[in-house]
Design a protein around this motif. Sequence first.
Motif, PDB file in Angstrom:
ATOM      1  N   THR A  98     -32.204  22.050-138.310  1.00  0.00           N
ATOM      2  CA  THR A  98     -30.707  21.336-137.782  1.00  0.00           C
ATOM      3  C   THR A  98     -30.339  22.222-136.813  1.00  0.00           C
ATOM      4  O   THR A  98     -30.210  23.283-137.982  1.00  0.00           O
ATOM      5  CB  THR A  98     -29.952  20.184-137.738  1.00  0.00           C
ATOM      6  OG1 THR A  98     -31.132  19.088-138.048  1.00  0.00           O
ATOM      7  CG2 THR A  98     -29.399  20.250-136.464  1.00  0.00           C
ATOM      8  N   GLN A  99     -30.760  23.088-135.601  1.00  0.00           N
ATOM      9  CA  GLN A  99     -29.988  24.135-134.891  1.00  0.00           C
ATOM     10  C   GLN A  99     -28.990  24.125-134.145  1.00  0.00           C
ATOM     11  O   GLN A  99     -29.153  22.592-132.579  1.00  0.00           O
ATOM     12  CB  GLN A  99     -30.839  25.120-134.623  1.00  0.00           C
ATOM     13  CG  GLN A  99     -31.535  26.054-135.581  1.00  0.00           C
ATOM     14  CD  GLN A  99     -32.978  26.335-134.423  1.00  0.00           C
ATOM     15  OE1 GLN A  99     -33.141  26.308-133.470  1.00  0.00           O
ATOM     16  NE2 GLN A  99     -33.860  26.745-135.624  1.00  0.00           N
ATOM     17  N   LEU A 100     -27.438  24.562-133.700  1.00  0.00           N
ATOM     18  CA  LEU A 100     -26.663  24.500-132.891  1.00  0.00           C
ATOM     19  C   LEU A 100     -25.888  25.932-132.860  1.00  0.00           C
ATOM     20  O   LEU A 100     -25.514  26.373-133.892  1.00  0.00           O
ATOM     21  CB  LEU A 100     -25.730  23.616-133.379  1.00  0.00           C
ATOM     22  CG  LEU A 100     -24.576  23.094-133.000  1.00  0.00           C
ATOM     23  CD1 LEU A 100     -24.762  22.576-131.450  1.00  0.00           C
ATOM     24  CD2 LEU A 100     -23.170  22.708-134.131  1.00  0.00           C
ATOM     25  N   THR A 101     -25.327  26.166-131.275  1.00  0.00           N
ATOM     26  CA  THR A 101     -25.054  27.109-131.280  1.00  0.00           C
ATOM     27  C   THR A 101     -23.830  26.738-129.747  1.00  0.00           C
ATOM     28  O   THR A 101     -24.119  26.305-129.789  1.00  0.00           O
ATOM     29  CB  THR A 101     -25.724  28.259-130.264  1.00  0.00           C
ATOM     30  OG1 THR A 101     -26.791  28.748-131.117  1.00  0.00           O
ATOM     31  CG2 THR A 101     -24.722  29.525-129.567  1.00  0.00           C
ATOM     32  N   GLU A 102     -23.028  26.808-130.571  1.00  0.00           N
ATOM     33  CA  GLU A 102     -21.504  26.280-129.696  1.00  0.00           C
ATOM     34  C   GLU A 102     -21.315  27.758-128.664  1.00  0.00           C
ATOM     35  O   GLU A 102     -21.793  28.592-128.573  1.00  0.00           O
ATOM     36  CB  GLU A 102     -20.324  26.055-130.411  1.00  0.00           C
ATOM     37  CG  GLU A 102     -20.305  24.946-131.377  1.00  0.00           C
ATOM     38  CD  GLU A 102     -18.903  24.884-132.883  1.00  0.00           C
ATOM     39  OE1 GLU A 102     -18.938  24.105-133.595  1.00  0.00           O
ATOM     40  OE2 GLU A 102     -18.245  26.207-132.344  1.00  0.00           O
ATOM     41  N   LEU A 103     -20.575  26.709-127.567  1.00  0.00           N
ATOM     42  CA  LEU A 103     -20.042  27.929-126.185  1.00  0.00           C
ATOM     43  C   LEU A 103     -18.860  28.206-127.269  1.00  0.00           C
ATOM     44  O   LEU A 103     -18.197  28.722-127.632  1.00  0.00           O
ATOM     45  CB  LEU A 103     -19.161  26.831-125.347  1.00  0.00           C
ATOM     46  CG  LEU A 103     -20.311  25.808-124.800  1.00  0.00           C
ATOM     47  CD1 LEU A 103     -19.629  25.021-124.131  1.00  0.00           C
ATOM     48  CD2 LEU A 103     -21.627  26.533-124.506  1.00  0.00           C
ATOM     49  N   GLY A 104     -20.253  29.970-126.679  1.00  0.00           N
ATOM     50  CA  GLY A 104     -19.077  30.879-127.261  1.00  0.00           C
ATOM     51  C   GLY A 104     -18.992  31.553-128.919  1.00  0.00           C
ATOM     52  O   GLY A 104     -18.253  32.461-129.524  1.00  0.00           O
ATOM     53  N   GLY A 105     -20.154  30.538-129.798  1.00  0.00           N
ATOM     54  CA  GLY A 105     -20.079  30.760-130.680  1.00  0.00           C
ATOM     55  C   GLY A 105     -21.566  31.517-131.661  1.00  0.00           C
ATOM     56  O   GLY A 105     -22.271  31.742-130.741  1.00  0.00           O
ATOM     57  N   GLU A 106     -21.755  31.353-132.409  1.00  0.00           N
ATOM     58  CA  GLU A 106     -22.698  31.792-133.378  1.00  0.00           C
ATOM     59  C   GLU A 106     -23.856  30.217-133.591  1.00  0.00           C
ATOM     60  O   GLU A 106     -23.068  29.147-133.851  1.00  0.00           O
ATOM     61  CB  GLU A 106     -22.312  32.360-134.500  1.00  0.00           C
ATOM     62  CG  GLU A 106     -21.982  30.912-135.780  1.00  0.00           C
ATOM     63  CD  GLU A 106     -21.573  31.526-136.977  1.00  0.00           C
ATOM     64  OE1 GLU A 106     -22.065  31.868-137.971  1.00  0.00           O
ATOM     65  OE2 GLU A 106     -19.717  31.824-137.015  1.00  0.00           O
ATOM     66  N   ALA A 107     -25.298  30.750-133.957  1.00  0.00           N
ATOM     67  CA  ALA A 107     -26.445  30.422-134.321  1.00  0.00           C
ATOM     68  C   ALA A 107     -26.260  29.858-135.479  1.00  0.00           C
ATOM     69  O   ALA A 107     -25.563  30.335-136.250  1.00  0.00           O
ATOM     70  CB  ALA A 107     -27.496  30.939-133.826  1.00  0.00           C
ATOM     71  N   GLN A 108     -26.357  27.766-135.654  1.00  0.00           N
ATOM     72  CA  GLN A 108     -26.078  28.079-136.788  1.00  0.00           C
ATOM     73  C   GLN A 108     -27.945  27.147-137.317  1.00  0.00           C
ATOM     74  O   GLN A 108     -28.264  26.996-136.044  1.00  0.00           O
ATOM     75  CB  GLN A 108     -24.933  26.461-137.146  1.00  0.00           C
ATOM     76  CG  GLN A 108     -23.641  27.135-137.530  1.00  0.00           C
ATOM     77  CD  GLN A 108     -22.766  26.148-137.825  1.00  0.00           C
ATOM     78  OE1 GLN A 108     -22.546  25.124-138.986  1.00  0.00           O
ATOM     79  NE2 GLN A 108     -22.014  25.496-136.559  1.00  0.00           N
ATOM     80  N   THR A 109     -28.291  27.809-137.964  1.00  0.00           N
ATOM     81  CA  THR A 109     -29.045  26.463-138.325  1.00  0.00           C
ATOM     82  C   THR A 109     -29.191  25.762-140.584  1.00  0.00           C
ATOM     83  O   THR A 109     -28.366  26.173-140.490  1.00  0.00           O
ATOM     84  CB  THR A 109     -30.952  27.332-138.681  1.00  0.00           C
ATOM     85  OG1 THR A 109     -31.034  28.293-137.788  1.00  0.00           O
ATOM     86  CG2 THR A 109     -32.258  26.280-139.412  1.00  0.00           C
ATOM     87  N   CYS A 110     -29.183  24.197-139.939  1.00  0.00           N
ATOM     88  CA  CYS A 110     -28.561  24.123-141.177  1.00  0.00           C
ATOM     89  C   CYS A 110     -29.916  23.436-142.393  1.00  0.00           C
ATOM     90  O   CYS A 110     -31.481  23.957-141.986  1.00  0.00           O
ATOM     91  CB  CYS A 110     -28.559  22.026-140.486  1.00  0.00           C
ATOM     92  SG  CYS A 110     -28.020  20.853-142.200  1.00  0.00           S
ATOM     93  N   THR A 111     -29.389  23.957-143.143  1.00  0.00           N
ATOM     94  CA  THR A 111     -30.304  24.366-144.566  1.00  0.00           C
ATOM     95  C   THR A 111     -29.728  23.424-145.861  1.00  0.00           C
ATOM     96  O   THR A 111     -30.495  24.121-146.920  1.00  0.00           O
ATOM     97  CB  THR A 111     -29.880  26.340-145.703  1.00  0.00           C
ATOM     98  OG1 THR A 111     -28.606  26.605-145.474  1.00  0.00           O
ATOM     99  CG2 THR A 111     -30.359  27.152-144.511  1.00  0.00           C
ATOM    100  N   PHE A 112     -29.973  22.036-145.011  1.00  0.00           N
ATOM    101  CA  PHE A 112     -29.241  21.378-146.502  1.00  0.00           C
ATOM    102  C   PHE A 112     -30.856  20.881-147.283  1.00  0.00           C
ATOM    103  O   PHE A 112     -32.056  21.677-146.581  1.00  0.00           O
ATOM    104  CB  PHE A 112     -29.305  20.092-146.337  1.00  0.00           C
ATOM    105  CG  PHE A 112     -27.837  20.358-145.145  1.00  0.00           C
ATOM    106  CD1 PHE A 112     -26.676  21.420-146.509  1.00  0.00           C
ATOM    107  CD2 PHE A 112     -27.118  19.544-144.796  1.00  0.00           C
ATOM    108  CE1 PHE A 112     -25.340  21.317-145.292  1.00  0.00           C
ATOM    109  CE2 PHE A 112     -25.691  19.449-144.090  1.00  0.00           C
ATOM    110  CZ  PHE A 112     -24.950  20.347-144.545  1.00  0.00           C
ATOM    111  N   ASP A 113     -31.135  20.697-148.246  1.00  0.00           N
ATOM    112  CA  ASP A 113     -32.283  20.125-148.954  1.00  0.00           C
ATOM    113  C   ASP A 113     -32.889  18.810-148.060  1.00  0.00           C
ATOM    114  O   ASP A 113     -32.013  18.699-147.828  1.00  0.00           O
ATOM    115  CB  ASP A 113     -32.246  20.129-150.213  1.00  0.00           C
ATOM    116  CG  ASP A 113     -32.039  20.897-151.483  1.00  0.00           C
ATOM    117  OD1 ASP A 113     -31.564  22.317-150.932  1.00  0.00           O
ATOM    118  OD2 ASP A 113     -31.941  20.486-152.365  1.00  0.00           O
ATOM    119  N   ALA A 114     -34.507  18.941-148.840  1.00  0.00           N
ATOM    120  CA  ALA A 114     -34.797  18.076-147.749  1.00  0.00           C
ATOM    121  C   ALA A 114     -34.182  16.470-148.258  1.00  0.00           C
ATOM    122  O   ALA A 114     -33.916  16.479-148.979  1.00  0.00           O
ATOM    123  CB  ALA A 114     -36.343  17.468-148.169  1.00  0.00           C
ATOM    124  N   GLY A 115     -34.301  15.819-147.376  1.00  0.00           N
ATOM    125  CA  GLY A 115     -33.256  14.229-147.614  1.00  0.00           C
ATOM    126  C   GLY A 115     -31.908  13.761-147.930  1.00  0.00           C
ATOM    127  O   GLY A 115     -31.438  12.465-147.364  1.00  0.00           O
TER     128      GLY A 115
END
Length: 528
Positions: A98-115
């Motif tokens: 899952t990817q998210l970039t908030e307004l004015g924020g940094e890009a995040q990519t979720c790295t949780f384990d599968a499941g």
Amino acid sequence: MFSEGGMSRRSFIERLGGVGGTALVLAGMSALGFGIEAQAYEPPALSGGTKGKKIIVLGSGVAGLTSAYELAAAGYDVTVLEARNRVGGRSYTARKGTQLTELGGEAQTCTFDAGHYINPGPWRIPYHHSGYLHYAKKFGVGVELFNNENDHSYINFERGSGPLKGKPVRKQEIAADIRGYATEMLAKQVKQGALDAEFSPGDKELFLDYLRGEGYLTPKDLKYEGVDGRGFIENPGAGLKPGPGVESKPHALTDILHSNTWRTVRSVAGWEQQRTMFQPIGGMDQLPAGFMRNMKPKVLLEHVVDKISQTPDSVTVAYTTAKGQKGAMTADYIVCTIPLSVLRGIDMQVSPTFKEAIGGVSYALVGKIGIQMKTRFWEDNHQMYGGHIYVDDPMIATISMPSTGWLGQKGVVLGYYGQGANAARVSAMTHKDRLELALAAGQKVFPEYRENAESAFSIAWHRVPFNMGGWAQWNEEGRAKYYPTLTEPDGRIYLAGEHLSYLTGWQEGGIESAWQQIEKIHKRVHAA
């Protein structure tokens, strides 16, 4: 505690609440013949044909998906325009990738384990949210219990005083003690005759029997001396050691009062909260996925609405695609489920009164963080299965243990759930600093907290594009002045969403709002 004179049933209930919280209130209400009923809801029957009408639905949160599904099932020509690259709106689950970039924020990519996942938006379903449960059953979206209150959880309040300040203490201890002391005081007043004028013959002894059981009071002198349900210093077991175990002793009433830990004690937190609730198995995005598996309408993703215009006979939406291409689509009606926080910035051909009403509500500042832990130490070492950790740091507000994956190896903890100005302060932090804030708070309760943290995903909804807030926050003036205007159409434009309900912040509000608006459209079509 009580005056010598008589009192009304209402005053009696209010005083029960003052000394014993909601548990005594509900018990008193039941004893006096009051009850609380739930009401079931179903989608409107859109029968009789559609006369070939075309409808555009703006937004693919649960309100938009509900509208599109029901209208298409009735035979309308429906197209959904969604600004994001996914459906669901705030009914959202962050999982691996899952990817998210908030307004004015940094890009995040979720790295949780599968499941493993976190629900950054809605995360629990009350039993009386019949609309949500209707679609979950219809689409085969399984649900499981969400442990919304766990007596074996911890309270860690740092802003009070006394020996319990800053000391993690089990909620069951505080609940047993404060209610035990409260019922003891009330029982002694009743026995001394302070409420004789309010009891019918025989009621006094029955009520005293209730208080003995409610507060675990000694039979004769009505004294609270503790109860095994508050926990043991050493649990009972086999043989002579531990044998019967060692019971814990009550905290002093003054220590509980001055620590403020008593503020967490409720039998029912409110109509929207129960001890056990529901959650969809696999994440909150499962219901939107269920809609999509069963949808007839076209759902066009990454179509950002630029303008909405209308004539007496039609309504047109101008949009921009992800590739920058401009386009327009015309229909007979629009169901617009775009949050008002976003809609107020779109060029709309509506009346000044309608436009003013769109701007008449604020949206919640709210943020969450999910932290994947490499062990389920809260279960293994603390015997805590689901539920919340109660803290009085408003930057954190709530720490919550997962109600899924029981007895597994890993799990995702909700590290904070902040709202208002404090959520705004947290949202100004980098993701790394948000995580540090959460870890520092959790470490005060669990010695294993920091060393087990593997990865995290955070969100501040007021900084998320196409949301700009968690949910609508109507005040009394706005409800009276603006809310009624928005529940009715402006020309051929109908609004729907949680913001047009008294269930703001809940998916049920969006679903029921959609039902009301599509029924109005259908009646209008047949009245023409």
